[in-house]
Scaffold this motif. Structure first.
Motif, short mmCIF file in Angstrom:
data_model
loop_
_atom_site.label_atom_id
_atom_site.label_comp_id
_atom_site.label_asym_id
_atom_site.label_seq_id
_atom_site.Cartn_x
_atom_site.Cartn_y
_atom_site.Cartn_z
N ARG A 176 -1.77 2.00 -12.40
CA ARG A 176 -1.21 3.20 -12.95
C ARG A 176 0.08 3.23 -12.34
N THR A 177 1.08 4.18 -13.13
CA THR A 177 2.29 4.48 -12.46
C THR A 177 2.14 5.90 -11.66
N GLN A 178 3.12 5.64 -10.64
CA GLN A 178 2.83 6.68 -9.77
C GLN A 178 4.21 7.71 -9.87
N ARG A 179 5.25 7.29 -10.60
CA ARG A 179 6.05 8.11 -10.89
C ARG A 179 6.57 8.08 -12.17
N SER A 180 7.67 8.83 -12.53
CA SER A 180 8.11 8.85 -14.05
C SER A 180 9.65 8.31 -13.88
N GLY A 181 9.83 7.48 -15.05
CA GLY A 181 11.19 6.96 -15.23
C GLY A 181 11.42 5.85 -14.35
N PHE A 182 11.57 4.56 -15.07
CA PHE A 182 11.92 3.35 -14.68
C PHE A 182 13.48 2.79 -15.38
N ASN A 183 14.20 2.31 -14.56
CA ASN A 183 15.22 1.77 -15.13
C ASN A 183 15.45 0.29 -14.73
N ARG A 184 15.53 -0.37 -16.05
CA ARG A 184 15.35 -1.83 -16.06
C ARG A 184 16.76 -2.30 -15.46
N ARG A 185 17.92 -1.37 -15.52
CA ARG A 185 19.09 -2.05 -14.92
C ARG A 185 19.10 -1.82 -13.75
N GLU A 186 18.51 -0.95 -12.84
CA GLU A 186 18.28 -0.92 -11.47
C GLU A 186 17.46 -1.94 -10.88
N SER A 212 0.69 -1.22 0.06
CA SER A 212 -0.07 -0.10 -0.12
C SER A 212 0.79 1.51 -0.01
N ASN A 213 2.21 1.17 0.54
CA ASN A 213 2.86 2.21 0.71
C ASN A 213 4.09 2.60 -0.54
N ASN A 214 3.88 1.64 -1.66
CA ASN A 214 4.87 1.78 -2.58
C ASN A 214 4.94 2.94 -3.45
N ARG A 215 5.78 3.49 -3.74
CA ARG A 215 5.98 4.77 -4.52
C ARG A 215 6.04 4.34 -6.11
N HIS A 216 5.72 3.36 -6.49
CA HIS A 216 5.71 2.76 -8.00
C HIS A 216 4.47 3.08 -8.52
N PHE A 217 3.57 2.29 -8.17
CA PHE A 217 2.45 1.93 -8.66
C PHE A 217 1.03 2.44 -7.93
N THR A 218 -0.08 2.75 -8.41
CA THR A 218 -1.30 2.75 -7.81
C THR A 218 -2.33 1.97 -8.33
N LEU A 219 -3.45 1.51 -7.57
CA LEU A 219 -4.27 0.81 -7.96
C LEU A 219 -5.55 1.64 -8.21
N TRP A 220 -6.39 1.60 -9.45
CA TRP A 220 -7.77 2.38 -9.71
C TRP A 220 -8.76 1.56 -9.73
N ASP A 221 -9.78 1.31 -8.89
CA ASP A 221 -10.85 0.45 -8.90
C ASP A 221 -11.76 1.30 -10.05
N ILE A 222 -12.22 0.58 -11.30
CA ILE A 222 -13.02 1.21 -12.13
C ILE A 222 -14.43 1.19 -12.00
N LYS A 223 -14.53 0.27 -10.97
CA LYS A 223 -16.20 0.10 -10.44
C LYS A 223 -17.06 -0.77 -11.66
N ASP A 224 -16.44 -1.46 -12.45
CA ASP A 224 -16.99 -2.45 -13.33
C ASP A 224 -16.50 -4.03 -13.38
N ASN A 225 -16.20 -4.16 -11.92
CA ASN A 225 -15.34 -5.40 -11.63
C ASN A 225 -14.22 -5.68 -12.59
N THR A 226 -13.62 -4.37 -12.79
CA THR A 226 -12.09 -4.51 -13.06
C THR A 226 -11.45 -3.09 -12.45
N ALA A 227 -10.08 -3.49 -12.57
CA ALA A 227 -9.36 -2.34 -11.91
C ALA A 227 -7.90 -2.06 -12.97
N GLY A 228 -7.57 -0.84 -12.69
CA GLY A 228 -6.32 -0.52 -13.70
C GLY A 228 -5.21 -0.21 -12.74
#
Length: 767
Positions: A520-530, A502-518
């Protein structure tokens, strides 16, 4: 033949300086086709105005048929046709005439072109190129109905005379049909053409040229006219009553018999449908039409009961499907007959109530032995013997259900699971207690009602991808849920991140209210080397009751994407250079590396240069802070602006013994007091050098000083200032013999300081 007109220039015409071009001037030549004479046919004559009649000019022709079909007299210019011409083969000939000097063969006149047209005679009869013809017309058509059009063609010239003008007439069949003389359209001459009496007619149509005048040529063709059917005859039953018998034990759908109505028409006009007209017969019996034979097939719609009624009279009606409204006045296009059905008595098996099967419902969490439902059956005969029930185990091989043989009560034999099987279809058999052969069966459908005993789960796939340059708030994945349960009110799921995420700084969860959820990114810039993979636990809760939940983990891969956002690679090892790179790619890569090295060196140089500038600026700042300032102080009575104790102890340094330097060092104020500088002599900086050297030795001997170079700041003004010191730090009393009146001349910045040191006024002393 056609005469020739020659253009000459008279002798009395005045002479002109302009050149006059001579030319041939004549009409077209005509020659009659199909000439049968023995001598060549004279066509015409050509003549030049320079011909003096002495035979010095030779005439020649060239072009189509020159020398073969047409010949010319070289001396006179007369043209003759030597062959029999046919206009239908060739309508005209184009030739060229030339007048030449007989001696030199030089042309005397320009070559000129002329045409010989073949004149038509009526030598071709009309012909029907598309005959013989076949047409059709519906029976009972009104007089003048167009049937078809015939057309003859004539090879003669339509623009010359009447050789190609054709008229039409009927030679045979003129009683029933006529033909338009000019257009060739065949029409009906009577209105009572009946297909059932005669279905075709043979006509002979003649075409005559010369507009039908005497001497005209003619040709003929045959025309077959087929009379097509219309629905002008109603259906008819051969009998007004039919007798049939059937056993009361006959199953529903059993055919009782067939009847047929006849129709004199043909094709689709004979198509008919059958209906049961009386209400009682419609409840027990069904009638259908055999599409091949057009027969009425009578079948049992409802089980017959001898004990209830033994004879049934069924009224059956035949109706044409395609009724032509033009002939409704001919009468009704329907007919009726009676079918008498006799029912015979038999020993009948038990019948179930209801007879069409039973649907039962039971919850999936009921205990063993629970009642599911009760089936009912009875003996339809007059004896009404007892009934015994059983389950056909071919339809319940796992023996999930049991039945009481006397009461017909169905109970549960095994635990149910709706998610394994939502419906169970079993067959129940009922037999007479004293006659096992009298048996009947019914279908029992048992619906398993759902209870919420399965938690929701994330639907596949459990993985998502994200580009390294993803923006905050970007939707990267939509998750859905599957739940094996089926609540009557429908599914409703609630989504949230698991507590550990719940306290992660990378992603958020959005309940779309139609039995699905999205996601979303919470920050910009991801580095797959890290970090190239993120695991996001998601908690899903259903609406119950009772509410059940489960946690699923969504794996998010960080991928490299192109400028359009298309994923190129999601593997962290994608940065490793492939050994199979082409030479051009290796060269480009080396150039990029060199550019990066140069950029790094430039950045380091620039940083070092800026560091040197900053050090010099800091030194200037320290020096400026030591030797000058623009802040006005309040004197030694102002104890709020500065820490006066720190200022007073600024020059209180401990004495340090140094065997290398010789004599003991005294505090700086004593040096300042004892130092004497001669007037006008050079400044002596040895006192400053010694002071600094002493401070350096103290810093080297201090263990608390950091083990690297650092700035040390000291406040040491020295002595011999012409203006003496302005500070009152060392003034221990409020009185002084020194005159500070000159401070008033230093400007407004020293006005307050001058007020502190100004001599007291006599009035103030007196007061």
């Amino acid at each position: 033949t056609v005469s020739i007109a020659l253009l000459r220039r008279p002798a009395q015409w005045p002479m002109s300086h302009e050149r006059v071009k001579r030319g041939w001037v004549w009409n077209q030549f005509f020659v009659v086709e199909e000439y049968t004479g023995t001598e060549p046919l004279y066509v015409g004559k050509i003549h030049s105005d320079s011909d003096e009649g002495d035979g010095s000019i030779k005439y020649t022709i060239s072009g189509e048929g020159a020398g073969t079909v047409f010949i010319i007299d070289e001396v006179t210019g007369d043209i003759h046709a030597t062959e029999r011409l046919d206009r239908e083969e060739k309508t005209f000939y184009t030739l060229r005439a030339q007048a030449r000097d007989r001696q030199t063969d030089a042309p005397l006149e320009p070559e000129s072109e002329f045409v010989i047209k073949v004149q038509d005679i009526n030598d071709s009869e009309p012909k029907f190129l598309e005959g013989p013809y076949i047409g059709s017309v519906a029976e009972l058509s009104p007089i003048g109905t167009s049937v078809m059009k015939v057309m003859a063609s004539d090879a003669d010239d339509p623009n010359y005379g009447s050789s190609a003008r054709i008229v039409y007439s009927v030679l045979e069949g003129e009683r029933f049909f006529t033909v338009d003389r000019q257009a060739g359209v065949i029409r009906t001459a009577v209105a009572d053409l009946d297909r059932e009496t005669q279905d075709r007619y043979e006509l002979v149509v003649k075409a005559t040229d010369m507009a039908g005048q005497m001497g005209g040529l003619s040709g003929s063709t045959t025309v077959t006219i087929v009379i097509t059917d219309v629905n002008d005859n109603p259906p008819r039953f051969p009998q007004k009553m039919y007798q049939f018998s059937v056993s009361e034990g006959a199953a529903v759908g059993t055919s009782i018999g067939r009847v047929i109505a006849t129709d004199a028409d043909m094709g689709e006009n004979t198509d008919m449908s059958y209906l049961i007209k009386d209400e009682e017969g419609g409840e027990l019996f069904r009638v259908s039409t055999d599409g091949d034979t057009q027969e009425a097939v009578i079948t049992i719609k409802k089980s017959l009961d001898f004990e209830n009624k033994r004879t049934h009279n069924v009224v059956v009606e035949a109706v044409n499907k395609h009724v032509d409204p033009r002939f409704v006045d001919l009468g009704s296009f329907r007919d009726q007959t009676i079918m008498r059905v006799s029912v015979s008595d038999v020993d009948e098996p038990p019948i179930f109530i209801p007879p069409t099967g039973t649907i039962m419902e039971v919850q999936e969490d009921v205990h063993l032995g629970a009642l599911v439902g009760i089936v009912t059956a009875k003996d339809p005969d007059m004896d009404n013997v007892p009934i015994r029930f059983s389950i056909d185990r071919n339809t319940d091989q796992e023996q999930i259900f049991n039945i009481d043989p006397v009461t017909g009560a169905i109970t549960l034999g095994k635990i149910l699971d709706r998610e394994t099987a939502g419906w169970h279809n079993i067959t129940v058999t009922a037999v007479e207690a004293d006659n096992q052969s009298m048996a009947s069966q019914t279908a029992v459908s048992i619906r398993i009602l759902d209870v919420n005993d399965n938690p929701p789960e994330l639907a596949t796939p459990y993985e998502a991808s994200i580009c390294e340059d993803a923006k905050p708030g970007q939707l990267i994945h939509t998750i859905s849920v599957v739940d094996r349960d089926e609540p009557q009110s429908g599914h409703r799921f609630y989504f949230t991140l698991a507590p550990e995420a719940s306290n992660n700084r990378h992603f958020t969860l959005w309940d779309i209210k139609d039995n699905t959820a999205g996601i979303r990114t919470q920050r910009s810039g991801f580095n797959r080397r890290e970090q190239n993979v993120y695991l996001l636990p998601i908690l899903v809760v259903d609406s119950g009751p009772p509410a059940l939940s489960s946690t699923g983990t969504l794996t998010i891969h960080v991928c490299g994407c192109d400028t359009d956002g298309a994923i190129q690679s999601c593997n962290a090892t994608a940065y490793v250079m492939s050994a199979a790179l082409s030479p051009g790619a290796l060269i480009a890569l080396l150039v990029c590396i060199l550019i990066l090295i140069v950029l790094v060196l430039l950045i380091l140089t620039l940083k070092r240069h800026r560091k040197g500038q900053r050090m010099s600026e800091d030194e200037e700042d320290m020096r400026d802070n030591v030797i000058k300032y623009n802040d006005e102080g309040g004197g030694e009575q102002d104890t709020q602006a500065y820490d006066m104790s720190a200022l007073r102890s600024l020059y209180d340094f401990p004495e340090v013994k140094n065997s290398d330097s010789g004599p003991d060092l005294h505090p700086v104020p004593q040096w300042i007091q004892n130092r004497v500088v001669g007037d006008g002599g050079p400044a002596d900086f040895t006192v400053f050098k010694g002071y600094i050297r002493k401070k350096v030795e103290q810093a080297d001997a201090d263990l608390s000083v950091p083990p690297y170079d650092s700035f040390q700041t000291y406040a040491f003004e020295g002595s011999s200032s012409p203006a003496l010191s302005l500070s009152s730090i060392r003034t221990l009393s409020t009185t002084s013999e020194q005159d500070f009146s000159y401070l008033s001349d230093w400007g407004p910045r020293f006005r307050q300081l001058a007020g502190y040191y100004a001599p007291a006024q006599p009035e103030e002393e007196g007061s």
